[in-house]
Every structure is written in C-alpha cells, then in structure tokens.
Write a protein that holds these residues in place. Structure first.
Motif, PDB file in Angstrom:
ATOM      1  N   VAL A 190     -52.008   7.526  33.192  1.00 29.69           N
ATOM      2  CA  VAL A 190     -50.901   8.160  33.488  1.00 29.69           C
ATOM      3  C   VAL A 190     -51.545   9.233  34.745  1.00 29.69           C
ATOM      4  CG1 VAL A 190     -49.030   9.613  33.048  1.00 29.69           C
ATOM      5  CG2 VAL A 190     -49.679   7.749  31.567  1.00 29.69           C
ATOM      6  N   LEU A 191     -52.422  10.140  34.143  1.00 30.76           N
ATOM      7  CA  LEU A 191     -52.927  11.132  34.814  1.00 30.76           C
ATOM      8  C   LEU A 191     -54.046  10.870  35.808  1.00 30.76           C
ATOM      9  CD1 LEU A 191     -52.520  13.970  32.308  1.00 30.76           C
ATOM     10  CD2 LEU A 191     -50.922  13.198  34.166  1.00 30.76           C
ATOM     11  N   LEU A 192     -54.594   9.862  35.343  1.00 35.49           N
ATOM     12  CA  LEU A 192     -55.999   9.428  36.267  1.00 35.49           C
ATOM     13  C   LEU A 192     -57.098  10.327  36.435  1.00 35.49           C
ATOM     14  CD1 LEU A 192     -54.167   7.583  39.481  1.00 35.49           C
ATOM     15  CD2 LEU A 192     -54.716   6.622  37.229  1.00 35.49           C
ATOM     16  N   ASP A 193     -57.035  11.191  35.340  1.00 35.24           N
ATOM     17  CA  ASP A 193     -58.077  12.265  35.334  1.00 35.24           C
ATOM     18  C   ASP A 193     -59.340  11.810  34.371  1.00 35.24           C
ATOM     19  OD1 ASP A 193     -59.684  14.410  35.101  1.00 35.24           O
ATOM     20  OD2 ASP A 193     -58.098  15.745  34.132  1.00 35.24           O
ATOM     21  N   TRP A 194     -60.272  10.999  35.116  1.00 38.47           N
ATOM     22  CA  TRP A 194     -61.198  10.175  34.436  1.00 38.47           C
ATOM     23  C   TRP A 194     -62.180  11.305  33.981  1.00 38.47           C
ATOM     24  CZ3 TRP A 194     -61.502   4.954  33.519  1.00 38.47           C
ATOM     25  CH2 TRP A 194     -60.503   4.198  33.864  1.00 38.47           C
ATOM     26  N   SER A 195     -62.698  12.173  34.567  1.00 38.58           N
ATOM     27  CA  SER A 195     -63.586  13.337  34.254  1.00 38.58           C
ATOM     28  C   SER A 195     -63.329  13.803  32.726  1.00 38.58           C
ATOM     29  CB  SER A 195     -63.655  14.360  35.106  1.00 38.58           C
ATOM     30  OG  SER A 195     -64.570  15.310  34.800  1.00 38.58           O
ATOM     31  N   PHE A 196     -61.965  14.420  32.636  1.00 39.10           N
ATOM     32  CA  PHE A 196     -61.455  14.771  31.456  1.00 39.10           C
ATOM     33  C   PHE A 196     -61.464  13.904  30.434  1.00 39.10           C
ATOM     34  CE2 PHE A 196     -58.277  16.664  28.475  1.00 39.10           C
ATOM     35  CZ  PHE A 196     -58.720  17.641  28.132  1.00 39.10           C
ATOM     36  N   ALA A 197     -60.828  12.705  30.856  1.00 41.05           N
ATOM     37  CA  ALA A 197     -60.833  11.448  29.628  1.00 41.05           C
ATOM     38  C   ALA A 197     -62.423  11.213  29.456  1.00 41.05           C
ATOM     39  CB  ALA A 197     -60.281  10.496  30.075  1.00 41.05           C
ATOM     40  N   ALA A 198     -63.228  11.189  30.201  1.00 40.71           N
ATOM     41  CA  ALA A 198     -64.847  11.010  29.631  1.00 40.71           C
ATOM     42  C   ALA A 198     -65.196  12.268  29.019  1.00 40.71           C
ATOM     43  CB  ALA A 198     -65.631  10.890  31.089  1.00 40.71           C
ATOM     44  N   ALA A 199     -65.093  13.311  29.132  1.00 39.62           N
ATOM     45  CA  ALA A 199     -65.207  14.527  28.409  1.00 39.62           C
ATOM     46  C   ALA A 199     -64.774  14.380  26.757  1.00 39.62           C
ATOM     47  CB  ALA A 199     -64.978  15.895  28.811  1.00 39.62           C
ATOM     48  N   LEU A 200     -63.359  13.938  26.666  1.00 36.08           N
ATOM     49  CA  LEU A 200     -62.754  13.818  25.394  1.00 36.08           C
ATOM     50  C   LEU A 200     -63.625  12.714  24.450  1.00 36.08           C
ATOM     51  CD1 LEU A 200     -58.929  13.994  26.423  1.00 36.08           C
ATOM     52  CD2 LEU A 200     -60.299  15.706  24.976  1.00 36.08           C
ATOM     53  N   SER A 201     -63.998  11.615  25.421  1.00 35.91           N
ATOM     54  CA  SER A 201     -64.528  10.597  24.696  1.00 35.91           C
ATOM     55  C   SER A 201     -66.068  10.740  24.429  1.00 35.91           C
ATOM     56  CB  SER A 201     -64.568   9.274  25.716  1.00 35.91           C
ATOM     57  OG  SER A 201     -63.126   9.003  25.999  1.00 35.91           O
ATOM     58  N   THR A 202     -66.858  11.642  25.097  1.00 35.90           N
ATOM     59  CA  THR A 202     -68.058  12.134  24.740  1.00 35.90           C
ATOM     60  C   THR A 202     -67.872  12.943  23.586  1.00 35.90           C
ATOM     61  OG1 THR A 202     -68.847  12.046  27.129  1.00 35.90           O
ATOM     62  CG2 THR A 202     -70.365  13.332  25.570  1.00 35.90           C
ATOM     63  N   LEU A 203     -67.160  13.889  23.494  1.00 35.66           N
ATOM     64  CA  LEU A 203     -66.789  14.830  22.220  1.00 35.66           C
ATOM     65  C   LEU A 203     -66.506  14.001  21.376  1.00 35.66           C
ATOM     66  CD1 LEU A 203     -66.922  17.686  21.374  1.00 35.66           C
ATOM     67  CD2 LEU A 203     -64.379  17.769  21.827  1.00 35.66           C
ATOM     68  N   LEU A 204     -65.768  13.274  21.165  1.00 32.17           N
ATOM     69  CA  LEU A 204     -65.430  12.300  20.192  1.00 32.17           C
ATOM     70  C   LEU A 204     -66.477  11.443  19.425  1.00 32.17           C
ATOM     71  CD1 LEU A 204     -63.164  11.124  18.272  1.00 32.17           C
ATOM     72  CD2 LEU A 204     -62.750   9.456  20.019  1.00 32.17           C
ATOM     73  N   LEU A 205     -67.314  11.052  20.538  1.00 32.75           N
ATOM     74  CA  LEU A 205     -68.511  10.283  20.101  1.00 32.75           C
ATOM     75  C   LEU A 205     -69.611  11.329  19.304  1.00 32.75           C
ATOM     76  CD1 LEU A 205     -70.382   7.625  20.241  1.00 32.75           C
ATOM     77  CD2 LEU A 205     -71.146   8.333  22.501  1.00 32.75           C
ATOM     78  N   ALA A 206     -69.760  12.287  19.995  1.00 36.57           N
ATOM     79  CA  ALA A 206     -70.754  13.140  19.491  1.00 36.57           C
ATOM     80  C   ALA A 206     -70.375  13.466  17.971  1.00 36.57           C
ATOM     81  CB  ALA A 206     -71.238  14.320  20.342  1.00 36.57           C
ATOM     82  N   VAL A 207     -69.157  14.022  18.033  1.00 36.98           N
ATOM     83  CA  VAL A 207     -68.580  14.337  16.647  1.00 36.98           C
ATOM     84  C   VAL A 207     -68.776  13.154  15.479  1.00 36.98           C
ATOM     85  CG1 VAL A 207     -66.782  15.491  15.379  1.00 36.98           C
ATOM     86  CG2 VAL A 207     -67.360  16.248  17.584  1.00 36.98           C
ATOM     87  N   THR A 208     -68.596  12.166  15.950  1.00 36.75           N
ATOM     88  CA  THR A 208     -68.253  10.950  15.133  1.00 36.75           C
ATOM     89  C   THR A 208     -69.805  10.664  14.668  1.00 36.75           C
ATOM     90  OG1 THR A 208     -66.616   9.688  16.377  1.00 36.75           O
ATOM     91  CG2 THR A 208     -67.770   8.442  14.990  1.00 36.75           C
ATOM     92  N   MET A 209     -70.849  10.680  15.438  1.00 34.60           N
ATOM     93  CA  MET A 209     -72.174  10.282  15.052  1.00 34.60           C
ATOM     94  C   MET A 209     -72.577  11.438  14.145  1.00 34.60           C
ATOM     95  SD  MET A 209     -73.792   9.094  18.883  1.00 34.60           S
ATOM     96  CE  MET A 209     -75.453   8.887  18.037  1.00 34.60           C
ATOM     97  N   LEU A 210     -72.242  12.703  14.466  1.00 37.83           N
ATOM     98  CA  LEU A 210     -73.013  13.818  13.542  1.00 37.83           C
ATOM     99  C   LEU A 210     -72.224  13.664  12.099  1.00 37.83           C
ATOM    100  CD1 LEU A 210     -74.102  16.658  13.129  1.00 37.83           C
ATOM    101  CD2 LEU A 210     -72.100  17.695  13.750  1.00 37.83           C
ATOM    102  N   LEU A 211     -70.918  13.206  11.932  1.00 35.84           N
ATOM    103  CA  LEU A 211     -70.382  12.910  10.644  1.00 35.84           C
ATOM    104  C   LEU A 211     -71.075  11.648  10.189  1.00 35.84           C
ATOM    105  CD1 LEU A 211     -66.409  13.924  11.630  1.00 35.84           C
ATOM    106  CD2 LEU A 211     -68.078  15.361  10.423  1.00 35.84           C
ATOM    107  N   VAL A 212     -71.222  10.596  10.585  1.00 33.52           N
ATOM    108  CA  VAL A 212     -71.778   9.676  10.072  1.00 33.52           C
ATOM    109  C   VAL A 212     -73.345   9.855   9.577  1.00 33.52           C
ATOM    110  CG1 VAL A 212     -72.716   7.133  10.810  1.00 33.52           C
ATOM    111  CG2 VAL A 212     -70.517   7.785  11.492  1.00 33.52           C
ATOM    112  N   LEU A 213     -73.897  10.725  10.273  1.00 31.01           N
ATOM    113  CA  LEU A 213     -75.505  10.765   9.945  1.00 31.01           C
ATOM    114  C   LEU A 213     -75.254  12.072   8.727  1.00 31.01           C
ATOM    115  CD1 LEU A 213     -77.151  11.709  13.452  1.00 31.01           C
ATOM    116  CD2 LEU A 213     -77.472   9.706  11.785  1.00 31.01           C
TER     117      LEU A 213
END
Length: 296
Positions: free
Chosen positions: A257-280
C-alpha cells in the motif's frame, strides 16, 4: 567370525559395522543443499537487512521510526503475545492427543491420525472463513447461546484477539501434535511399566519419566508453532480485523500500500532478530532439562 564390509574405493570407508562417506563424496552431496540454502534463504535475508540500512545511503531512520512511534512497538508486542498464547494453547491441547496417538493401536490410532492430518489438506483460507461463520454476530456460537438462554444479546466474538488466538491455534495444532507424537512414540514403554512396578503412581510416572523424555518434542513443536504464528497473515487479517493487527499485516501494508520497502525491511529485520533471540533463550532453558540432554 571376521566381519566383511563392502566398499567402493574412494567413496566410502568402513569402521566396524558402519559405513562412512569419504570427504569428497560428502562435499559433492552437500553442495546442492548448500546452494539451495544460499539462494533461497541467505541471499534474501542479506538483501532484506541491506535494504533496511541502505535506502540508498546508510541510514538508521527506519529503525528510529520503529522506536519513536509507540504504535509499531505495540503491534510488535501484540504479535509476540498472540504467538505465545497460541503456542501455549497448542501445547496444552495437543499433548493429550499426541499421547493418545502414541498409545493407541490399530484402527483407533488410524482414526486419530486421520483427524490430525486431514486439516493439513484443507486451505487455511477456508478454515479462517469457517471461524468467521462460527464466531460472527449471527453465527453458530451466538445462536446456540441465545437459544439456550445463556445470553440476552449476541456477544462480540469475532474481530478480537481471542478469536485470532483460537483460529491460529486451530490451524497450527498439527504442527504441535506431530513432533510430540514422534517423541512420545520413541519412549520405551518398559520405562513406565518399571516405574509402576516400583510403586510409582501414574501421575508420578508421567511427571518423572514421560514428560522429561518428551521435552525434545515439546521444544520442536513450540518453536514451529511460535514462529509460524508470528508470521501468520491471512487468519489474523480475516478473524482479527484492524483492531488486532499483527506485524505480518503491518509489513504487508508497508510493501503493497505505502510502498515503503525500507521501513518494511526494518520491521522484518527486527522481527527476525527478536525471534532468533527468543528461540535461543528458549532452547537454552529447555536444554537444562535432563530429558532433553538425554535424548540428544
């Protein structure tokens, strides 16, 4: 009697009764998997992280937006809270089913296995719409409660976090049952029988033997359901609505919708990092259990 082991020169080596691939053959067999992993996982993740920092020049503006606006942190926190509730609900509901599957034999075992596997062959979209039919204002649940005289007006069951948790848990239930079933099936029945013969009751036998030895299955099922619940898109959108937005829906809006790929990538990266930390952290906590260490 001398043991004979057939070998292919340069391909396998033998040690006792085992046969091992040579280093060259092992590398040849692993190359396709390594290429598939690099192209299908490592490269996209690297590009995702790159877009979040370079758009086109190096900047932390996307991450500052996440921290500065409470809405994004609220959505992220809601996502992990819903995923955790889904994981717990799946574990509580799936363990008795997996335990029964591991103990049943013949036709009964086949019937239970079919009840577990058939939902996997049904579209997630169809199952999500089924929950809408059940929980909507004039749905089956409200109709039954009204006819029984338990409520005077329809309850708001749809478009709530409770509806999202229930619907997502229903979809992910097989991913918790199957690892638990595999682990419970591998536990020797003689251990429980020996404990009973030594005077332990069924509850003590379960808590001291079955539950600790099933910890690897619990870990595998919890990790799968937790990670899958975090990334769910269709079910929370249909059942939860705008008031129960999760991080996958937010990322989808930023990209489509907003075509803000940079912000979407930041959200995805943050989600990935937190998920990996919780799994560990979760794995470290579970690994302290003797049953987990013993099985692995």
């Amino acid at each position: 009697m001398e043991q004979v082991c057939l070998e292919t020169p340069g391909a396998v080596t033998s040690g006792g009764s085992a046969r091992f691939l040579s280093r060259g053959a092992t590398i040849v067999l692993l190359v396709p998997l390594a290429l598939l992993l690099a192209v299908g996982f490592v490269y996209p993740i690297a590009q995702l992280i790159k877009i979040s920092f370079f758009s086109p020049d190096f900047s932390l503006e996307s991450y500052r937006r996440i921290v500065a606006d409470p809405l994004y942190l609220l959505v992220l926190g809601r996502t992990f809270a819903v995923a955790f509730c889904v994981m717990v609900l799946c574990l509580v509901a799936a363990y008795p089913v997996a335990f029964a599957m591991a103990r049943l034999q013949g036709r009964n075992a086949a019937i239970v296995a079919a009840c577990v596997l058939i939902p996997l062959w049904t579209s997630v979209l169809i199952r999500s719409y089924a929950w809408i039919v059940l929980l909507q204002r004039n749905g089956i649940v409200n109709s039954v409660l009204l006819d029984a005289g338990l409520i005077s007006e329809p309850l708001k069951l749809i478009y709530t976090e409770g509806a999202v948790i229930l619907a997502v848990a229903h979809v992910l239930m097989p991913f918790m049952i199957l690892p638990l079933y595999s682990t419970l099936r591998s536990i020797p029945k003689e251990l429980s029988q020996a404990a009973l013969n030594l005077g332990a009751g069924p509850v003590v036998t379960f808590l001291r033997i079955t539950l600790p030895l099933s910890t690897p299955g619990i870990f595998a099922g919890c990790v799968m359901t937790f990670i899958l619940a975090i990334g769910f898109y269709i079910t929370p959108t249909l059942v939860g609505g705008p008031s129960s937005m999760m991080i996958a829906t937010l990322i989808g809006q930023q990209t489509t919708v907003l075509l803000d790929w940079s912000f979407a990538a930041a959200l995805s990266t943050l989600l990935l990092a937190v998920t990996m930390l919780l799994v560990l952290v979760f794995r470290k906590t579970i690994s302290l259990n003797k049953g987990f260490n013993g099985v692995n």
